[in-house]
Write an enzyme that holds these catalytic residues in place. Structure first.
Site, PDB file in Angstrom:
ATOM      1  N   SER A  53     -25.323  18.491  19.906  1.00 15.22           N
ATOM      2  CA  SER A  53     -25.855  17.193  19.456  1.00 15.22           C
ATOM      3  C   SER A  53     -26.548  17.311  18.108  1.00 15.22           C
ATOM      4  O   SER A  53     -27.073  16.325  17.590  1.00 15.22           O
ATOM      5  CB  SER A  53     -26.840  16.644  20.495  1.00 15.22           C
ATOM      6  OG  SER A  53     -27.833  17.606  20.810  1.00 15.22           O
ATOM      7  N   ASN A  88     -35.919  19.336  28.610  1.00 18.23           N
ATOM      8  CA  ASN A  88     -35.832  17.998  29.229  1.00 18.23           C
ATOM      9  C   ASN A  88     -37.075  17.155  28.961  1.00 18.23           C
ATOM     10  O   ASN A  88     -36.965  15.983  28.610  1.00 18.23           O
ATOM     11  CB  ASN A  88     -35.595  18.136  30.737  1.00 18.23           C
ATOM     12  CG  ASN A  88     -34.288  18.847  31.033  1.00 18.23           C
ATOM     13  OD1 ASN A  88     -33.472  19.043  30.128  1.00 18.23           O
ATOM     14  ND2 ASN A  88     -34.088  19.239  32.283  1.00 18.23           N
ATOM     15  N   HIS A 119     -24.675 -30.160  18.996  1.00 19.78           N
ATOM     16  CA  HIS A 119     -23.203 -30.028  19.109  1.00 19.78           C
ATOM     17  C   HIS A 119     -22.546 -29.901  17.732  1.00 19.78           C
ATOM     18  O   HIS A 119     -21.395 -30.288  17.559  1.00 19.78           O
ATOM     19  CB  HIS A 119     -22.580 -31.209  19.851  1.00 19.78           C
ATOM     20  CG  HIS A 119     -23.300 -31.589  21.108  1.00 19.78           C
ATOM     21  ND1 HIS A 119     -22.930 -31.121  22.345  1.00 19.78           N
ATOM     22  CD2 HIS A 119     -24.391 -32.374  21.312  1.00 19.78           C
ATOM     23  CE1 HIS A 119     -23.754 -31.618  23.267  1.00 19.78           C
ATOM     24  NE2 HIS A 119     -24.658 -32.371  22.658  1.00 19.78           N
ATOM     25  N   SER A 160     -13.391 -12.319  -4.406  1.00 24.21           N
ATOM     26  CA  SER A 160     -12.140 -11.998  -3.718  1.00 24.21           C
ATOM     27  C   SER A 160     -11.266 -11.189  -4.661  1.00 24.21           C
ATOM     28  O   SER A 160     -11.359 -11.321  -5.877  1.00 24.21           O
ATOM     29  CB  SER A 160     -11.451 -13.304  -3.323  1.00 24.21           C
ATOM     30  OG  SER A 160     -10.059 -13.120  -3.249  1.00 24.21           O
ATOM     31  N   LYS A 201     -13.185 -17.547  -5.646  1.00 23.18           N
ATOM     32  CA  LYS A 201     -13.987 -17.317  -4.438  1.00 23.18           C
ATOM     33  C   LYS A 201     -15.343 -16.666  -4.709  1.00 23.18           C
ATOM     34  O   LYS A 201     -15.496 -15.818  -5.582  1.00 23.18           O
ATOM     35  CB  LYS A 201     -13.232 -16.394  -3.460  1.00 23.18           C
ATOM     36  CG  LYS A 201     -12.026 -16.994  -2.803  1.00 23.18           C
ATOM     37  CD  LYS A 201     -12.321 -18.125  -1.837  1.00 23.18           C
ATOM     38  CE  LYS A 201     -13.108 -17.716  -0.613  1.00 23.18           C
ATOM     39  NZ  LYS A 201     -12.280 -16.958   0.338  1.00 23.18           N
ATOM     40  N   ASN A 229     -17.969 -15.174  -1.796  1.00 21.80           N
ATOM     41  CA  ASN A 229     -18.024 -15.057  -0.333  1.00 21.80           C
ATOM     42  C   ASN A 229     -19.419 -14.688   0.173  1.00 21.80           C
ATOM     43  O   ASN A 229     -20.120 -13.893  -0.449  1.00 21.80           O
ATOM     44  CB  ASN A 229     -17.025 -14.004   0.136  1.00 21.80           C
ATOM     45  CG  ASN A 229     -15.597 -14.431  -0.133  1.00 21.80           C
ATOM     46  OD1 ASN A 229     -15.279 -15.625  -0.108  1.00 21.80           O
ATOM     47  ND2 ASN A 229     -14.744 -13.472  -0.423  1.00 21.80           N
ATOM     48  N   GLU A 256     -22.200 -12.706   6.834  1.00 22.04           N
ATOM     49  CA  GLU A 256     -21.061 -12.388   7.704  1.00 22.04           C
ATOM     50  C   GLU A 256     -21.221 -11.002   8.325  1.00 22.04           C
ATOM     51  O   GLU A 256     -20.936 -10.793   9.506  1.00 22.04           O
ATOM     52  CB  GLU A 256     -19.759 -12.447   6.914  1.00 22.04           C
ATOM     53  CG  GLU A 256     -19.331 -13.862   6.578  1.00 22.04           C
ATOM     54  CD  GLU A 256     -18.096 -13.870   5.692  1.00 22.04           C
ATOM     55  OE1 GLU A 256     -17.074 -14.399   6.130  1.00 22.04           O
ATOM     56  OE2 GLU A 256     -18.149 -13.331   4.566  1.00 22.04           O
ATOM     57  N   TYR A 306     -32.826  15.025  35.060  1.00 20.93           N
ATOM     58  CA  TYR A 306     -32.078  15.048  33.798  1.00 20.93           C
ATOM     59  C   TYR A 306     -30.604  15.327  34.053  1.00 20.93           C
ATOM     60  O   TYR A 306     -30.243  16.137  34.906  1.00 20.93           O
ATOM     61  CB  TYR A 306     -32.648  16.118  32.843  1.00 20.93           C
ATOM     62  CG  TYR A 306     -31.820  16.216  31.573  1.00 20.93           C
ATOM     63  CD1 TYR A 306     -32.046  15.353  30.513  1.00 20.93           C
ATOM     64  CD2 TYR A 306     -30.782  17.139  31.460  1.00 20.93           C
ATOM     65  CE1 TYR A 306     -31.274  15.405  29.366  1.00 20.93           C
ATOM     66  CE2 TYR A 306     -30.011  17.203  30.313  1.00 20.93           C
ATOM     67  CZ  TYR A 306     -30.251  16.331  29.271  1.00 20.93           C
ATOM     68  OH  TYR A 306     -29.477  16.384  28.146  1.00 20.93           O
ATOM     69  N   GLN A 338     -27.758  12.810  26.773  1.00 25.17           N
ATOM     70  CA  GLN A 338     -27.634  13.138  25.353  1.00 25.17           C
ATOM     71  C   GLN A 338     -26.965  11.981  24.602  1.00 25.17           C
ATOM     72  O   GLN A 338     -27.133  11.826  23.398  1.00 25.17           O
ATOM     73  CB  GLN A 338     -26.826  14.433  25.204  1.00 25.17           C
ATOM     74  CG  GLN A 338     -26.626  14.886  23.770  1.00 25.17           C
ATOM     75  CD  GLN A 338     -26.166  16.325  23.713  1.00 25.17           C
ATOM     76  OE1 GLN A 338     -26.917  17.256  24.006  1.00 25.17           O
ATOM     77  NE2 GLN A 338     -24.915  16.538  23.347  1.00 25.17           N
ATOM     78  N   LYS A 349     -28.735   8.985  22.263  1.00 23.91           N
ATOM     79  CA  LYS A 349     -29.288   9.092  20.908  1.00 23.91           C
ATOM     80  C   LYS A 349     -28.548   8.307  19.854  1.00 23.91           C
ATOM     81  O   LYS A 349     -29.152   7.558  19.074  1.00 23.91           O
ATOM     82  CB  LYS A 349     -29.383  10.551  20.502  1.00 23.91           C
ATOM     83  CG  LYS A 349     -30.537  11.179  21.213  1.00 23.91           C
ATOM     84  CD  LYS A 349     -30.614  12.653  21.102  1.00 23.91           C
ATOM     85  CE  LYS A 349     -31.365  13.145  22.308  1.00 23.91           C
ATOM     86  NZ  LYS A 349     -30.695  12.829  23.590  1.00 23.91           N
TER      87      LYS A 349
HETATM   88  N1  ARG Z   1     -29.631  17.851  23.519  1.00 18.71           N
HETATM   89  C1  ARG Z   1     -30.098  17.539  24.813  1.00 18.71           C
HETATM   90  C2  ARG Z   1     -30.206  16.025  24.987  1.00 18.71           C
HETATM   91  O1  ARG Z   1     -30.218  15.382  24.011  1.00 18.71           O
HETATM   92  C3  ARG Z   1     -31.443  18.131  25.027  1.00 18.71           C
HETATM   93  C4  ARG Z   1     -31.806  18.360  26.461  1.00 18.71           C
HETATM   94  C5  ARG Z   1     -30.945  19.425  27.019  1.00 18.71           C
HETATM   95  N2  ARG Z   1     -31.325  19.788  28.320  1.00 18.71           N
HETATM   96  C6  ARG Z   1     -30.514  20.459  29.160  1.00 18.71           C
HETATM   97  N3  ARG Z   1     -30.964  20.709  30.325  1.00 18.71           N
HETATM   98  N4  ARG Z   1     -29.322  20.831  28.789  1.00 18.71           N
HETATM   99  O2  ARG Z   1     -30.268  15.476  26.068  1.00 18.71           O
END
Ligand code: ARG
Length: 467
Positions: A27, A114, A160, A281, A287, A289, A294, A321, A326, A329
């Site tokens: 991640s 976690n 309306h 355009s 035009k 726009n 939008e 958890y 993950q 995010k």
């Molecule tokens: N990158 C993980 C997340 O965003 C962090 C937590 C990972 N925890 C685990 N037990 N693998 O959730």
């Protein structure tokens, strides 16, 4: 043989991770956005460990300083962890160990990724709530400024999308002030639920170390401490609520955007957009726009989609958890980026990109039957039952439409044919300025009411800026 020295768990594993799986699992490409919160959280955790006598003062001093160095390295662009770090938490811990050796390996005492990630995300959302609130106040400030300029300007009011009754343009703009006000309040209430500390929940069950969660909470300015460790690591309700609040902000901006798009069309002609906020355009030379409104209208979908996505992500998760989490995010980060850029763009658009067309608006509130209710009200005030008056005026409008004339063009004899109680003051009574001024019930569009609401709006902005 061990798997690879790059992962903290490599001693437990026989072989290294498949490169595609490593990439799939990682991640770091997006959770790097949490790095400063991760560092702040680790500094507080380390200080607590020292205060609780779990680590020595010199150890913690070294940790806190090195973490600060990592923050600087990140800000200056020197520290850019790659895929092998897996996530931001490992990346920071590994760099810490590079900087201060074995002492760095003690930072994770009494903590899990976690509770760490749950803490980081709350710190991030908490900070972003304040930023979005600040932007909402800016948006409100511009709404009020423009409303102030247009206290006397009239605009057709619609139901309306059919002309209904004229309103003051200030009143129309202040409707968006109210939406923004609720958005701000919603975030304010949400802040209290975000600002609860999960740190100290451990992996799921708490920790065997004699940690003092009060200390970390104080250092990190959390108002409350989570009471249940299982809930602490698995709760993302606050994120759902944040996405919902953001979704509503987007819906409000989008409704305004839609009006700007309509108003700037030739058919309406109520506003002209400046060159600084419009685009041309590639083929049609004439035009201009309304791309900004939008795009705002179009971006609602992704924010509301993120909300839906997060709800679906959570619905089947057993405690506590799960790695599914993950996935929260990118939804949160993209929502923040989207709602903030839309607020900024719409604020610029309203502040310097739109000129209301006074002549066109003046004509627009005179070219239809939007004063018909006022004729019925005129008769009702003279004792004619409202429904009877309503029917008389309905008939009159029908004949006017057939003859191609407006109510204001009828001579007095025709009015008196309609009803003997009608006198020469009918002409003043149905002028757009009169019909707007007359709607002076609390919260109505009457000029006196709007002046009061403007004053109220000023006060509310001042209160929020003084917080
Ligand atoms: N990158 C993980 C997340 O965003 C962090 C937590 C990972 N925890 C685990 N037990 N693998 O959730």
């Amino acid at each position: 043989m061990t798997a690879s020295s790059s992962q903290p768990w490599s001693e437990r594993f026989e072989t290294a991770l498949h490169p595609a799986i490593a990439q799939f699992n990682a991640s770091i490409s997006f959770d790097i956005a949490l790095i400063e919160y991760d560092i702040t959280g680790s500094q507080a955790h380390a200080q607590m460990l020292a205060a609780a006598g779990i680590l020595s003062e010199p150890e913690v001093e070294a940790m806190v300083q090195a973490l600060e160095q990592i923050r600087q390295e990140y800000r200056s662009g020197v520290f850019r962890p790659g895929l092998d770090a897996e996530d931001v938490h490992f990346a920071v811990e590994r760099r810490l160990t590079e900087l201060i050796g074995d002492v760095g390996k003690k930072v994770h005492t009494g903590r899990s990724r976690n509770d760490q990630v749950a803490t980081d995300v709350r710190l991030y959302v908490r900070a972003q709530i304040r930023e979005v609130q600040r932007q909402l106040v800016e948006w409100q400030r511009v709404l009020v400024t423009r409303a102030q300029e247009h206290g006397e300007t009239l605009i057709p009011g619609y139901t309306h999308l059919q002309r209904a009754q004229p309103v003051s343009l200030a009143h129309h703009l202040l409707a968006y002030f109210e939406m923004a006000e609720r958005d701000w309040q919603r975030l304010e209430q949400l802040y209290a639920r975000v600002n609860v500390m999960p740190l100290g929940s451990g992996a799921l069950a708490g920790t065997t170390f004699p940690i003092d969660r009060q200390i970390t909470a104080r250092l990190l300015e959390f108002d409350e401490i989570g009471r249940n460790s299982l809930d602490g690591v698995s709760d993302r309700d606050f994120a759902v609520e944040f996405l919902a609040a953001a979704g509503l902000i987007m819906v409000h901006l989008s409704r305004f955007a839609e009006e700007v798009i309509l108003w700037s069309s030739t058919e309406f002609g109520f506003v002209v957009l400046s060159d600084r906020v419009s685009t041309g355009s590639s083929i049609m030379p004439q035009k201009k726009n309304p791309d900004v409104p939008e795009l705002v209208r179009g971006k609602v979908g992704r924010v509301c989609g993120h909300l839906q996505g997060l709800l679906m992500l959570l619905k089947g998760l057993p405690l506590a958890y799960n790695k599914d989490m993950q996935e929260d995010k990118e939804a949160i980060f993209d929502t923040v980026q989207t709602v903030r850029s839309c607020l900024e763009a719409m604020t610029i658009l309203l502040e310097e990109g739109m000129t209301f067309q006074g002549d066109r608006l003046h004509q627009a509130v005179r070219e239809d039957f939007a004063n018909a209710t006022d004729v019925a009200d005129y008769l009702a005030k003279k004792g004619v039952p409202f429904r009877e008056a309503y029917n008389l005026v309905g008939k009159l409008v029908k004949t006017c439409v057939q003859e191609g004339i407006l109510l204001a063009e009828l001579p007095l004899e025709r009015w008196q044919e309609l009803h003997p109680l009608i006198e020469a003051d009918i002409f003043a009574a149905i002028a757009p300025e009169t019909v707007v001024a007359a709607r002076n019930s609390y919260g109505g569009t009457g000029f006196a009411q709007v002046r009061q609401q403007l004053a109220h709006a000023h006060d509310r902005i001042a209160q929020k800026t003084n917080l």
